[in-house]
Design a protein around this motif. Structure first.
Motif, mmCIF file in Angstrom:
data_model
loop_
_atom_site.group_PDB
_atom_site.id
_atom_site.type_symbol
_atom_site.label_atom_id
_atom_site.label_comp_id
_atom_site.label_asym_id
_atom_site.label_seq_id
_atom_site.Cartn_x
_atom_site.Cartn_y
_atom_site.Cartn_z
ATOM 1 N N THR A 99 -1.174 8.389 6.147
ATOM 2 C CA THR A 99 -2.214 7.591 6.803
ATOM 3 C C THR A 99 -1.719 7.078 8.139
ATOM 4 O O THR A 99 -2.428 7.105 9.141
ATOM 5 C CB THR A 99 -2.586 6.381 5.931
ATOM 6 O OG1 THR A 99 -2.657 6.808 4.586
ATOM 7 C CG2 THR A 99 -3.892 5.781 6.372
ATOM 8 N N LEU A 100 -0.492 6.605 8.100
ATOM 9 C CA LEU A 100 0.093 6.050 9.300
ATOM 10 C C LEU A 100 0.077 7.078 10.422
ATOM 11 O O LEU A 100 -0.275 6.796 11.560
ATOM 12 C CB LEU A 100 1.533 5.634 8.990
ATOM 13 C CG LEU A 100 2.222 4.782 10.035
ATOM 14 C CD1 LEU A 100 1.644 3.392 10.035
ATOM 15 C CD2 LEU A 100 3.708 4.728 9.757
ATOM 16 N N LEU A 101 0.437 8.296 10.039
ATOM 17 C CA LEU A 101 0.512 9.367 11.029
ATOM 18 C C LEU A 101 -0.883 9.759 11.493
ATOM 19 O O LEU A 101 -1.139 9.960 12.674
ATOM 20 C CB LEU A 101 1.231 10.562 10.396
ATOM 21 C CG LEU A 101 1.728 11.617 11.366
ATOM 22 C CD1 LEU A 101 2.803 11.037 12.258
ATOM 23 C CD2 LEU A 101 2.275 12.812 10.595
ATOM 24 N N GLN A 115 11.024 2.763 4.377
ATOM 25 C CA GLN A 115 11.156 3.101 2.969
ATOM 26 C C GLN A 115 9.981 2.552 2.174
ATOM 27 O O GLN A 115 9.482 3.191 1.250
ATOM 28 C CB GLN A 115 12.465 2.519 2.411
ATOM 29 C CG GLN A 115 13.720 3.247 2.885
ATOM 30 C CD GLN A 115 14.229 2.741 4.235
ATOM 31 O OE1 GLN A 115 13.461 2.195 5.042
ATOM 32 N NE2 GLN A 115 15.510 2.942 4.492
ATOM 33 N N ILE A 116 9.552 1.332 2.532
ATOM 34 C CA ILE A 116 8.450 0.708 1.797
ATOM 35 C C ILE A 116 7.173 1.506 2.011
ATOM 36 O O ILE A 116 6.441 1.804 1.058
ATOM 37 C CB ILE A 116 8.268 -0.763 2.240
ATOM 38 C CG1 ILE A 116 9.474 -1.577 1.785
ATOM 39 C CG2 ILE A 116 6.980 -1.340 1.671
ATOM 40 C CD1 ILE A 116 9.545 -2.976 2.354
ATOM 41 N N VAL A 117 6.919 1.906 3.251
ATOM 42 C CA VAL A 117 5.718 2.688 3.552
ATOM 43 C C VAL A 117 5.780 4.023 2.807
ATOM 44 O O VAL A 117 4.786 4.483 2.240
ATOM 45 C CB VAL A 117 5.581 2.896 5.078
ATOM 46 C CG1 VAL A 117 4.552 3.958 5.394
ATOM 47 C CG2 VAL A 117 5.205 1.591 5.743
ATOM 48 N N THR A 118 6.964 4.625 2.757
ATOM 49 C CA THR A 118 7.123 5.880 2.038
ATOM 50 C C THR A 118 6.847 5.679 0.555
ATOM 51 O O THR A 118 6.130 6.465 -0.074
ATOM 52 C CB THR A 118 8.558 6.419 2.235
ATOM 53 O OG1 THR A 118 8.844 6.410 3.627
ATOM 54 C CG2 THR A 118 8.695 7.826 1.678
ATOM 55 N N LEU A 119 7.403 4.605 0.008
ATOM 56 C CA LEU A 119 7.201 4.300 -1.406
ATOM 57 C C LEU A 119 5.725 4.107 -1.716
ATOM 58 O O LEU A 119 5.231 4.517 -2.770
ATOM 59 C CB LEU A 119 7.948 3.016 -1.775
ATOM 60 C CG LEU A 119 9.312 3.187 -2.428
ATOM 61 C CD1 LEU A 119 9.940 1.826 -2.692
ATOM 62 C CD2 LEU A 119 9.180 3.974 -3.720
#
Ligand SMILES: Nc1ncnc2c1ncn2[C@@H]1O[C@H](COP(=O)(O)OP(=O)(O)OP(=O)(O)O)[C@@H](O)[C@H]1O
Ligand SMILES: [Mg+2]
Lengths: 409, 238
Positions: A355-357, A345-349
């Motif tokens: 980027t992660l992908l 959720q934090i990464v989504t926020l």
């Protein structure tokens, strides 16, 4: 233990909000959280990379300095019989050339001849195949990386004409050469490693032997998995002692040493950075602690008058630093688990999902705890906090009781 | 000299104590030659002008400060020149202190303040708690034992301090102007309580006070003047 009793009371005075304890403990907790979250995230990324490398390469690989390993099935049986070995699979590694419409349109890419039955026992290839399946692979077909497909402009069912550099070398010498081979694309795979997805393909062992002019029952290498992956290095070392000179075993950690070192280095540098931050924080807590002790000068005198030995006075205040360390660590631990629990959720926020992908090829934020990180952080904070309280405590313990009692501050 | 083989053991013996403080203007001789013996159960009062060195003397007698020269013994045991840790353990067992400004630990309740002194002397909470309650009852605070010092009046705080001074059954109580911060009536109550408790427990008392009435209730009255102790007769006061 009265020093502990008094320390607890001074840290958490009754019927009053413990401002000092609150601020100090929260400060430590924040530092611990930052340290642990950073370390765990670094660890998770590193571990995820390591898993993928192991999955792609196997845990130990037997190479040869010759062109190929002859009578590979015999070697295989010998290896499989060694203690600790879980699965063994031979493969052929080489390069293919695709010649396009025009004469100067030449593309190279790697290919790997695999044993369809044995390969899945060593590398979870099937996991990465996005279209088609490993079972569709036969002697006239090829599975290629998704990005390679884009590079070559092909789709499932397309046919490509491939040649081995081996044949080209022959043709340069003016020898008679075989005709290029036509292969049908029967599947795409995607590992998430751009390099692999752009440059690799899979064919059957027989096709590979045919393409590269290798005799039956030969392979370029054998890779294997172990019951205990952590034994890879010692297993390879042991095996090397028994192998003939023209063969050698390499553990996965050695094959990707540079990359693994880079990840390890990154983690260490971040630890150093976080350590400095924690150090700075502990100085500020140390100074808070100092004023906390100085405000209690008259009580220090009193405890002396009541017969409290200097060593016990030292204990009273060091215990407070120790308690701040322990409680701060405990709360920091809780906060760490909380943050890591909501990592997705934090990464989504943060809008960092893409980027992660793209950069890491991680669909979800990986999570791998390393107990060493937690032990290190615990020792670090508790020792630092106790040390931070040591200086004011020594000051307090050395205070002359007569002067401490006269203190008017 | 051992405390056991003497018929009237001396609780405290000070021999030619001197104390000078280093100041920017050179040494300040506060005590020049103090000799004092206190026997078991005896009550001694000390008077003197402000700044004459009464507090300094009590601190030296109690081992909170060290004399520049001279000898000090507690219960026949030489203590001058011993380590701070040694002095502390002896102090916990032999001595009770009462101060002008109570010196209670603000985070601890009345009961806990009394218990703390016993725990510092090495006793367990279990053994001490009933004793502490009883002492607090004797100083008239049975209903306020759970109160913090901030919830008690000055007189009540000093009562807690009296109970604390007695919890370890000391041989000697050093009281430095115990009524100095109290009004006349409360001071009278506290002084009566202190003298009674000392008498009934058989504790020797060295009492520093400005109040001549209180001082006269002591068996021996001394004056601190120019760094020396002298008896009332020599000074002409009574
Ligand atoms: N640490 C010190 N350094 C320098 N001088 C000191 C120190 N402690 C006390 N003095 C001085 O020693 C003298 C005696 O002080 P002390 O507190 O013993 O007096 P006192 O008789 O108790 O006075 P009071 O009746 O006002 O309480 C004073 O002049 C004081 O300034
Ligand atoms: Mg004084």
């Amino acid at each position: 233990m009265w020093p502990f009793f008094l320390a607890r009371k001074q840290l958490f005075p009754p019927r009053r909000f413990p401002v000092f304890a609150f601020i100090s403990i929260l400060g430590v907790a924040c530092g611990v959280t930052a340290l642990l979250v950073v370390q765990t995230v670094m660890n998770s990324f590193g571990e995820e990379h390591r898993i993928r490398i192991r999955e792609a390469d196997g845990e130990v690989t037997l190479h040869t300095s010759n062109k190929f390993i002859p009578d590979v099935s015999k070697v295989e049986v010998g290896i499989a019989a060694l203690p600790g070995v879980k699965a063994v699979s031979p493969y052929i590694n080489n390069v293919l050339v695709v010649i396009g419409e025009s004469e100067d349109d030449i593309r190279f890419f790697g290919t790997r001849g695999i044993d369809i039955d044995k390969e899945p026992t060593v590398t979870p290839l099937a996991k990465y195949i996005e279209y088609g399946s490993l079972n569709d692979l036969d002697d006239d077909r090829i599975i290629i990386g998704k990005r390679l497909a884009i590079r070559l402009g092909v789709r499932i069912g397309s046919r490509i004409t491939v040649q081995s550099p081996y044949e080209i070398a022959h043709s340069i010498k003016g020898e008679k050469i075989k005709l290029p081979r036509e292969l049908e694309i029967c599947g795409f795979f995607s590992t998430g490693f751009a390099d692999a997805d752009e440059n690799t393909s899979f064919v059957t062992m027989r096709t590979a032997r045919d393409l590269f002019g290798m005799p039956p029952d030969s392979a370029s290498a054998i890779h294997l998995t172990l019951r205990d992956p952590a034994q890879a290095e010692s297993f390879a070392e042991e095996l090397n002692r028994r192998l003939p000179l023209n063969m050698f075993a390499e553990p996965w950690t050695e094959a990707r040493r540079a990359f693994l070192d880079a990840i390890g280095m990154e983690k260490q540098m971040l630890f150093l950075l976080m350590f400095i931050i924690t150090l700075v924080a502990s100085f500020s807590i140390g100074s808070t602690l100092f004023s906390h002790v100085v405000r209690r000068t008259r009580e220090i005198g009193l405890i002396s008058a009541l017969g409290g030995a200097p060593s016990k006075i030292l204990q009273v205040f060091m215990t407070q630093g120790f308690l701040i360390g322990i409680l701060g660590y405990g709360i920091g631990l809780g906060l760490t688990f909380l943050i890591l629990h909501f990592r997705q959720q934090i990464v989504t926020l943060m809008g960092a999902e893409a980027t992660l992908l793209k950069q890491y090829r991680f669909e979800t934020v990986p999570l791998h705890y390393d107990s060493n990180d937690f032990i290190k952080a615990a020792v670090l904070t508790i020792v630092l906090m106790t040390l931070a309280s040591l200086i004011p405590s020594i000051w307090a313990a050395r205070r002359k009781p007569s002067e401490a009692m006269r203190d008017v501050t | 000299m051992s405390p056991d083989n003497s018929s009237t053991p001396l609780v405290l013996q000070a021999e030619s104590l001197a104390k000078s403080f280093k100041t920017p203007r050179g040494p300040l001789d506060v005590l020049t030659n103090v000799t004092l013996s206190v026997s078991a159960g005896e009550c001694v009062s000390i008077r003197g002008e402000s700044g004459s060195g009464k507090t300094t003397l009590l601190q030296i007698l109690g081992g909170l400060d060290r004399a520049s020269s001279g000898e000090l013994s507690w219960n026949g045991e030489q203590v001058s020149g011993r380590s701070n840790a040694f002095l502390a353990t002896r102090r916990a067992r032999w001595l009770g202190y009462v101060f002008q400004s109570y010196h209670l630990v603000p985070e601890l309740s009345a009961l806990e303040n009394v218990i703390l002194a016993a725990r510092i002397a090495g006793q367990s909470t279990k053994v001490t708690t009933p004793k502490a309650r009883e002492l607090l009852a004797r100083v008239g605070l049975e209903h306020r034992i759970q109160h913090l010092p901030s919830q008690l009046s000055g007189g009540e705080c000093q009562r807690v301090a009296l109970a604390r001074a007695l919890i370890n059954k000391p041989r000697l109580i050093l009281a430095d102007e115990p009524t100095g911060n109290l009004d006349e009536r409360t001071g009278e109550d506290i002084m009566a309580l202190l003298l009674n408790l000392a008498k009934s427990e058989g504790v020797a008392l060295v009492l520093v006070t400005h109040n001549s009435d209180f001082a006269r209730r002591a068996e021996r009255q001394l004056f601190l003047r120019r760094g020396e102790l002298c008896s009332a007769l020599e000074t002409g006061e009574s």
